[in-house]
Design an enzyme around this catalytic site. Structure first.
Site, PDB file in Angstrom:
ATOM      1  CG  ASP A 191      -7.387  -4.649  -1.042  1.00 42.71           C
ATOM      2  OD1 ASP A 191      -6.923  -5.675  -1.559  1.00 42.71           O
ATOM      3  OD2 ASP A 191      -8.579  -4.311  -1.125  1.00 42.71           O
ATOM      4  CB  ILE A 192      -7.392  -1.634  -5.526  1.00 38.98           C
ATOM      5  CG1 ILE A 192      -5.928  -1.481  -5.970  1.00 38.98           C
ATOM      6  CG2 ILE A 192      -8.295  -0.725  -6.364  1.00 38.98           C
ATOM      7  CD1 ILE A 192      -5.649  -1.957  -7.384  1.00 38.98           C
ATOM      8  CD  GLU A 234      -8.212  -7.038  -5.046  1.00 39.31           C
ATOM      9  OE1 GLU A 234      -9.194  -7.121  -4.289  1.00 39.31           O
ATOM     10  OE2 GLU A 234      -7.846  -7.958  -5.789  1.00 39.31           O
TER      11      GLU A 234
END
Length: 321
Positions: A191-192, A234
């Protein structure tokens, strides 16, 4: 049963008028009949080829192959068929199509027919050449379109990774395989960090560039046998096949470091980003694919809670890496 009529008994005007190549070869492969279709496409007049070996004029025809291929014509008095899917052409002719045509050479279906003498012997045979370029291109175009549609149904348009639906289908297969085999596999969620802030600060186009940059890094770091997909927004999901978590951490750390060191340029601004990762090695404690993925997601949550820009490993005691 009557023998088929020999081209010698058919008026030359008719042989020349039909839009099919007609070639008659004797048993030594010398040309006896060469109709207008062949003359026009080969740019060879009958007087220049009749009586000569066909191989002297068409080097693309392998003599050994041709003798074997035509064997049933003489030995069994049986027709031989060559379709373009097996061999694009027997005679290398130009496609003679508009500039927009994506074929440079003609596609041909070919039939070799024995010409039986009154005494039952086969001393010569007829080759009929059909121009099937339009049909072949249409079929190839449909096949290409089907491939493109199949790819589009599997691949995320922004990243080029598998989309969520197809990734989940493959993940379920990986789960069943892991249950049957003793070789370990590891699920990874990525995950960003603070992605909403990226979108709010730089705009959604910038956010898309960051997502694409991370996807490119993931492609660089995983193997062809691994399964990488965009799980949503994302967030990415990866299955590292035949990899215990001890090996998967090396991949996780490589992706994390590359992400941290990869600037994204957008409208003159440089965007820096980091990622968090969660890993879960397959265990028979996971009763379903979803349960296995939730373990990796729990480890991802631990990474977020632990300060981000890191990876965590799921354990049943929920101890953080």
């Amino acid at each position: 049963m009557e023998n088929p009529a020999s081209p010698h008994s058919i008026p030359a005007e008719l042989i020349d008028a039909i839009d099919v190549g007609i070639v008659v070869l004797d048993k030594h492969f010398r040309v006896e009949v060469w109709n207008k279709f062949m003359e026009n496409h080969a740019s060879i007049a009958p007087k220049a080829i009749i009586g000569d070996l066909i191989f002297n004029h068409f080097p693309e025809i392998d003599e050994g192959w041709m003798r074997v291929k035509s064997g049933p014509v003489f030995n069994l008095r049986s027709p031989v068929f060559i379709i373009w899917e097996q061999r694009q052409y027997l005679f290398k002719f130009g496609a003679n199509r508009p500039v927009t045509c994506d074929a440079t050479d003609m596609y041909q279906n070919v039939t070799m027919v024995p010409l039986v003498n009154d005494d039952g012997a086969v001393e010569r045979f007829c080759i009929m050449v059909y121009d099937v370029t339009d049909q072949a291109l249409s079929k190839r175009g449909m096949a290409r379109l089907n491939d493109e549609l199949k790819t589009a149904s599997r691949v995320d348009g922004l990243t080029g990774l598998f989309n969520r639906r197809y990734w989940q289908e493959r993940f379920e297969q990986a789960f069943k395989l892991a249950k049957r085999q003793d070789t370990p596999s590891t699920a990874m969620m990525v995950d960003i960090d603070h992605f909403k802030k990226v979108n709010d600060t730089y705009g959604h186009q910038a956010g898309d560039k960051v997502i694409q940059a991370l996807a490119a890094l993931i492609k660089r770091c995983v193997r062809e046998t691994d399964l990488a997909g965009r799980y949503g927004g994302e967030e990415f999901a990866i299955i590292l096949t035949d990899s215990p978590v001890s090996c998967a951490t090396t991949v996780a750390q490589r992706i994390r470091r590359l992400a941290e060191a990869t600037p994204v340029e957008h409208e003159g601004q440089t965007i820096r980003f980091t990622i968090s990762l969660g890993l879960a090695e397959f265990s028979h404690d996971a009763k379903s694919p979803l349960a296995w993925l939730e373990q990796a997601d729990k480890a991802l949550y631990d990474s977020k809670q632990g300060g981000r820009n890191r990876y965590s490993i799921y354990t049943s005691s929920e101890n953080e890496e």
